[in-house]
Design an enzyme around this catalytic site. Structure first.
Site, PDB file in Angstrom:
ATOM      1  N   LYS A  84      52.391 -85.792 -37.734  1.00 45.82           N
ATOM      2  CA  LYS A  84      53.045 -86.145 -36.430  1.00 45.82           C
ATOM      3  C   LYS A  84      53.477 -84.983 -35.859  1.00 45.82           C
ATOM      4  O   LYS A  84      54.474 -84.229 -36.613  1.00 45.82           O
ATOM      5  CB  LYS A  84      53.962 -87.400 -36.537  1.00 45.82           C
ATOM      6  CG  LYS A  84      54.639 -87.876 -35.212  1.00 45.82           C
ATOM      7  CD  LYS A  84      55.718 -88.928 -35.746  1.00 45.82           C
ATOM      8  CE  LYS A  84      56.130 -89.672 -34.362  1.00 45.82           C
ATOM      9  NZ  LYS A  84      56.916 -90.878 -34.605  1.00 45.82           N
ATOM     10  N   SER A 159      55.956 -95.059 -32.158  1.00 45.94           N
ATOM     11  CA  SER A 159      55.545 -93.777 -31.599  1.00 45.94           C
ATOM     12  C   SER A 159      54.567 -93.175 -32.586  1.00 45.94           C
ATOM     13  O   SER A 159      53.901 -92.124 -31.987  1.00 45.94           O
ATOM     14  CB  SER A 159      56.702 -92.973 -31.381  1.00 45.94           C
ATOM     15  OG  SER A 159      57.244 -92.705 -32.632  1.00 45.94           O
ATOM     16  N   SER A 183      58.207 -97.024 -35.984  1.00 45.17           N
ATOM     17  CA  SER A 183      57.175 -96.176 -35.591  1.00 45.17           C
ATOM     18  C   SER A 183      56.223 -95.966 -36.455  1.00 45.17           C
ATOM     19  O   SER A 183      55.192 -95.258 -36.181  1.00 45.17           O
ATOM     20  CB  SER A 183      57.823 -94.962 -34.926  1.00 45.17           C
ATOM     21  OG  SER A 183      58.188 -95.231 -33.624  1.00 45.17           O
TER      22      SER A 183
HETATM   23  N1  GLN Z   1      59.689 -98.376 -30.677  1.00 41.41           N
HETATM   24  C1  GLN Z   1      61.170 -98.014 -31.076  1.00 41.41           C
HETATM   25  C2  GLN Z   1      61.853 -97.063 -30.008  1.00 41.41           C
HETATM   26  O1  GLN Z   1      61.280 -96.963 -29.010  1.00 41.41           O
HETATM   27  C3  GLN Z   1      61.084 -97.493 -32.604  1.00 41.41           C
HETATM   28  C4  GLN Z   1      60.489 -95.970 -32.277  1.00 41.41           C
HETATM   29  C5  GLN Z   1      60.523 -95.161 -33.466  1.00 41.41           C
HETATM   30  O2  GLN Z   1      60.628 -95.650 -34.869  1.00 41.41           O
HETATM   31  N2  GLN Z   1      60.459 -94.054 -33.557  1.00 41.41           N
HETATM   32  O3  GLN Z   1      62.999 -96.713 -30.062  1.00 41.41           O
END
Ligand code: GLN
Length: 494
Positions: A84, A159, A183
């Site tokens: 990532k 994400s 994410s």
């Molecule tokens: N969808 C969650 C957010 O937008 C989790 C994001 C993540 O785990 N980085 O905060």
């Protein structure tokens, strides 16, 4: 050439590639060439990568090929892996999918990347994500959205969408993501692969662009439990550079894989599944429970986590609060994007942040700054922290009675691109089942758990702190009796 085309199959999992290296069927370099070819071809459609590391990967593969030849290969030697673009890579740009960091080149590797390199893995590129890892759909990337390989009109989740997509589309067998509120697990579920958020502290966060430091964890994606265990083995462990990394010894993550389900009890928090869930997702979940029960597991449907309904507001106060503090460093002086000089330092900084951050990141900074400001701190941030403690305690009590807690990973399968883009609350609701594990610091694993309307759905397993070997054991048992994880999307027809 003939050898490469006929014998190298990119849909093989990493441990099969490792066997083939050892048998001399093909070399890490040959595998890499085929991987890069396919990656380039597919990525015009899927947009899973922000950058591809051709020459670095070639050098790493050549080194790995010599390691294989000298008989010193370990499980990740020569295995192509994607990381990532939130993890620092020395001398290679790390963007966090933000205009703010679009030209940022770290001087040091993150600890996870350093460990992957030391283990002989071949990092092929940096994957796309929601900007600064804020999002559940991968639509908030400054480099354009990632597409779901099962249906390119749908989101891959976020994400870590790029990391999930590249493993699901069989470009690479392994990848690395981060999980602050789901994410890793949510995109794993949407794309039909395995994704694990380790216990908070199991994996070093050093060199990972910070979102919400008390929730962030790095973790692996793979297509089976063996590969997931091998990758977790390499990235786990204490790191003096991260004071929140745990000194608890790292176990052998593969040691319990074959232990089966006998003697294990799973809890289902029935109250959590009563509203807001697609009935077909619920049925797929119940089918998975039957498989586990038929193979020796006991099920307890009387698990109560009454405060869990506060998890969403608690997360969306704590995460933005920490984000607003972490993102204060992007002032155009030391890192990343700088606007043209304005009339004053303040104006320059204002413009830098205005130009550098996208809409969702700005929203989080505003929410976080508000929640932390004088007069609101006690009402919002402090209260959220207190409820966090309650949620954690409820999990502890529940996990005294059962070995793991099972839910679907997400309330719905992958949604259409654009469907929730203008409705932040709808987008946040996607994280309903995933973010409690971050709030409580517990390990959570999503494994392929069936299909709904041709789209994969995930089965989520949340366990006690540092119980990753048990989670992997459950995954392996489930995968012995199901074939969901072997289903591949047909990317040629997209
Ligand atoms: N969808 C969650 C957010 O937008 C989790 C994001 C993540 O785990 N980085 O905060």
């Amino acid at each position: 050439m003939a050898k490469m085309d006929t014998e190298i199959q990119l849909n093989q999992n990493a441990h099969i590639h490792a066997d083939n290296f050892r048998n001399g069927t093909y070399s890490p370099t040959e595998l890499l060439y085929k991987t890069l070819d396919y990656l380039e071809k597919l990525d015009t459609q899927l947009n899973a990568y922000i950058s591809v590391m051709h020459s670095e990967a070639t050098l790493a593969a050549e080194r790995a090929s010599s390691t294989v030849d000298s008989g010193e290969a370990t499980p990740l030697t020569g295995i192509p892996i994607a990381v990532k673009d939130l993890l620092n890579t020395k001398d290679w740009k790390t963007t966090a999918a933000s205009k703010m960091l679009s030209t940022y080149v770290p001087v040091e590797d993150s600890t996870v990347v350093a460990r992957l390199k030391a283990a002989g893995a071949v990092i092929v590129g940096k994957t796309n994500l929601d900007e600064f890892a804020m999002g559940s759909s991968n639509e908030f990337s400054a480099f354009g959205p990632v597409k779901n390989p099962w249906d390119i009109n749908r989101v891959p989740g976020g994400s870590s969408g790029g990391s999930a997509v590249t493993v699901a589309s069989r470009v690479v067998p392994l990848s690395i993501g981060t999980d602050t509120g789901g994410s890793i697990r949510q995109p794993a579920a949407f794309c039909g692969v395995l994704g694990l958020k380790p216990t908070y502290g199991r994996v070093s966060r050093f060199g990972v662009v910070a979102f919400a430091s008390s929730l962030d964890q790095v973790g692996p994606f793979a297509r089976d439990s063996y590969d997931l265990a091998n990758l977790l083995q390499v990235i786990s462990g204490y790191d003096p550079k991260d004071s929140t990394s745990s000194q608890i010894p790292v176990p052998n993550f593969s040691s319990q894989l074959m232990h089966g389900l006998d003697g294990l009890t799973f809890g289902i928090p029935t109250g959590m599944l009563s509203s807001g869930i697609d009935p077909l997702v619920r049925s797929a979940f119940e089918e998975s429970i039957k498989v586990l029960e038929a193979n020796g597991a006991r099920i307890n449907r009387d698990i109560r986590l009454p405060s869990i309904e506060a998890a969403l507001p608690v997360y969306y106060l704590i995460a933005p609060s920490e984000a607003s503090a972490n993102l204060a460093r992007y002032d155009g002086v030391k890192y990343g994007h700088s606007a043209e000089l304005g009339e004053s330092a303040e104006e320059t900084m204002f413009n830098t942040r205005g130009e550098g951050f996208g809409p969702e990141v700005k929203r989080r900074i505003l929410i976080g700054t508000y929640a932390l400001s004088a007069g609101y701190y006690d009402a919002f941030y402090l209260k959220a922290q207190k409820v966090r403690t309650v949620i954690r305690t409820e999990y502890e009590q529940a996990l005294d009675k059962v070995d793991a807690i099972l839910t679907p990973t997400t309330p719905t399968p992958a949604f259409e691109l654009g469907a929730k883009l203008n409705d932040p609350l709808e987008m946040y609701l996607n994280d309903l089942y995933t973010l409690p594990a971050n709030i409580a610091g517990l390990p959570g694993l999503s494994i392929p758990g069936g299909f709904v309307d041709g789209l994969p759905v995930g089965l989520q397993i949340v366990g006690r702190p540092f119980s990753e070997p048990t989670l992997l054991r459950i995954a392996n048992a489930y995968q012995t009796h199901t074939d969901w994880h072997n289903q591949a999307p047909d990317v040629s027809c997209n």
